[in-house]
Design an enzyme around this catalytic site. Structure first.
Site, PDB file in Angstrom:
ATOM      1  N   ARG A   3       0.872  -1.183   0.000  1.00 51.94           N
ATOM      2  CA  ARG A   3       0.000   0.000   0.000  1.00 51.94           C
ATOM      3  C   ARG A   3       0.906   1.229   0.000  1.00 51.94           C
ATOM      4  NH1 ARG A   3      -5.280   1.365   3.563  1.00 51.94           N
ATOM      5  NH2 ARG A   3      -6.068   0.034   1.902  1.00 51.94           N
ATOM      6  N   HIS A  31      -7.354   1.048  -6.369  1.00 54.47           N
ATOM      7  CA  HIS A  31      -7.536   0.160  -5.212  1.00 54.47           C
ATOM      8  C   HIS A  31      -8.127  -1.160  -5.743  1.00 54.47           C
ATOM      9  CE1 HIS A  31      -7.752  -1.165  -1.230  1.00 54.47           C
ATOM     10  NE2 HIS A  31      -8.639  -0.353  -0.702  1.00 54.47           N
ATOM     11  N   GLN A  41      -9.817  -3.935  -3.526  1.00 57.03           N
ATOM     12  CA  GLN A  41     -11.147  -3.546  -3.043  1.00 57.03           C
ATOM     13  C   GLN A  41     -12.202  -3.846  -4.101  1.00 57.03           C
ATOM     14  OE1 GLN A  41     -11.989  -1.972   0.111  1.00 57.03           O
ATOM     15  NE2 GLN A  41     -13.972  -2.666  -0.622  1.00 57.03           N
ATOM     16  N   ASP A  86     -17.190   7.125  -1.787  1.00 56.20           N
ATOM     17  CA  ASP A  86     -15.960   6.948  -1.001  1.00 56.20           C
ATOM     18  C   ASP A  86     -15.718   8.261  -0.275  1.00 56.20           C
ATOM     19  OD1 ASP A  86     -13.588   5.933   0.016  1.00 56.20           O
ATOM     20  OD2 ASP A  86     -12.416   6.299  -1.804  1.00 56.20           O
ATOM     21  N   CYS A 135     -16.267   1.389   0.432  1.00 52.16           N
ATOM     22  CA  CYS A 135     -15.090   0.582   0.779  1.00 52.16           C
ATOM     23  C   CYS A 135     -14.699   0.716   2.242  1.00 52.16           C
ATOM     24  CB  CYS A 135     -13.922   0.926  -0.141  1.00 52.16           C
ATOM     25  SG  CYS A 135     -13.254   2.595   0.105  1.00 52.16           S
ATOM     26  N   ARG A 193     -13.203  -8.793   1.284  1.00 44.23           N
ATOM     27  CA  ARG A 193     -11.772  -8.518   1.037  1.00 44.23           C
ATOM     28  C   ARG A 193     -10.966  -9.794   1.267  1.00 44.23           C
ATOM     29  NH1 ARG A 193      -9.803  -3.330   1.402  1.00 44.23           N
ATOM     30  NH2 ARG A 193      -7.910  -4.332   0.662  1.00 44.23           N
TER      31      ARG A 193
END
Ligand code: CP
Ligand code: NVA
Length: 307
Positions: free
Chosen positions: A101, A128, A131, A224, A264, A292
């Site tokens: 990440r 991402h 996700q 988001d 998310c 996930r």
């Protein structure tokens, strides 16, 4: 050539489908695959904060018979003190895969170019993709299939989740609508790539400014945070500029009556989404967070098989 997962379009339509099918099997029978038995180690590196990604990779790697090595760049040499390419060469002698990440997508590309083990993007400023595998798995569980569904994202159009919805949604054959104020537009190159993919899968891409037009008749509504990691200093301006894009019950009423709501997480209730939507009956955020685990396990099994 080592296969990596740096952005959503690193998987084609059939590969994405194969991973979602495997995720479904792993969800039903959690310990059926042990490709990391030994145990082999997977390095999971964080330049930014995380709850879901950290937990789901640590648990998933252990479920696959392996040993998760969680590294924070704050107390490692990566991140200013050593290059991604040198780090890649050190790690590949000892680990089965690298999960990272980070901020810039270029760092992930440099890591991938310099190692023979798979590199997985666990979130960058631009994408991402892990996700999205979880989101697609969640939508498929609730709707049966993805192809032909319409999904609408409201809010920060320059967000990493938007770029991933564009690419992964197009790959799945979905109709992807993104509504955002003009100053927060997606990366033009990603829109072009998504349109090219959509032309091959029967999906489509629509960019809008009007949130009502975006959600009208859709199967899925997503949003988001308005303040992604690294953008904290812009918070006041972003909240003012994005105010009209909050997902409210009034906006949800324009979507299909049984439309799903996804996020998310982490969420800021009262900003990008009203509490009665995210905590209401159409929200599937807890399935999404659990998925996930299953989606990333399937991804790791698949990548280890390719390499
Ligand atoms: N959705 C997500 O990636 O959450 P974390 O930042 O907690 O990992
Ligand atoms: N867009 C958010 C996603 C967090 C999981 C961020 O980058 O902070």
């Amino acid at each position: 050539m080592t296969r990596h997962f740096l952005r959503d379009d690193d998987l084609n339509h059939l590969e994405q489908l194969e991973i979602l099918d495997l995720a479904e099997k792993l969800k039903a029978d959690r310990y059926r695959e042990k490709p990391l038995a030994g145990p082999q180690t997977v390095a999971v590196i964080f330049d930014k904060s995380s709850t879901r990604t950290r937990v789901s990779f640590a648990v998933g790697i252990a479920d696959l018979g392996g040993n998760p090595l969680i590294i924070s760049t704050a107390n490692s040499q990566l991140g200013g003190k050593e290059t991604a390419s040198d780090t890649a060469r050190v790690l590949e002698r000892q680990v089965a895969a690298i999960v990272w990440r980070t901020y810039g997508q270029a760092g992930l590309e440099e890591m991938a170019l310099n190692t023979t083990v798979p590199v997985i993007n666990a979130l960058s400023d631009d994408f991402h993709p892990c996700q999205l595998l979880a989101d697609l798995l969640t939508i498929r569980e609730h709707r049966g299939a993805l192809k032909g569904l319409t999904i609408a994202f409201l809010g920060d159009g320059s967000d990493n989740m938007v770029h991933s919805y564009l690419l992964a949604g197009a790959t799945a054959g979905m109709h992807v609508r993104i509504a955002f104020p003009s100053e927060f537009e997606p990366l033009p190159g990603v829109v072009v790539d998504a349109e090219r993919i959509a032309a091959t899968t029967g999906g489509s891409i629509t960019l809008l400014t009007d949130p009502v037009e975006a959600v009208t008749g859709v199967d899925v509504v997503v949003t988001d945070t308005w303040v992604s990691m690294g953008k904290e200093e812009e918070k006041a301006h972003r909240v003012a500029a994005l105010r009209d894009y909050q997902v409210t019950t009034e906006l949800m009423a324009h979507a299909k009556a049984d439309a799903l709501f996804l996020h998310c997480l982490p969420a800021d209730r009262g900003y990008e989404v009203a509490a009665d939507v995210i905590d209401g009956p159409q929200s599937v955020i807890w399935d999404e967070a659990e998925n996930r685990l299953h989606a990333q396990k399937a991804l790791m099994v698949w990548l280890l098989q390719q390499n």
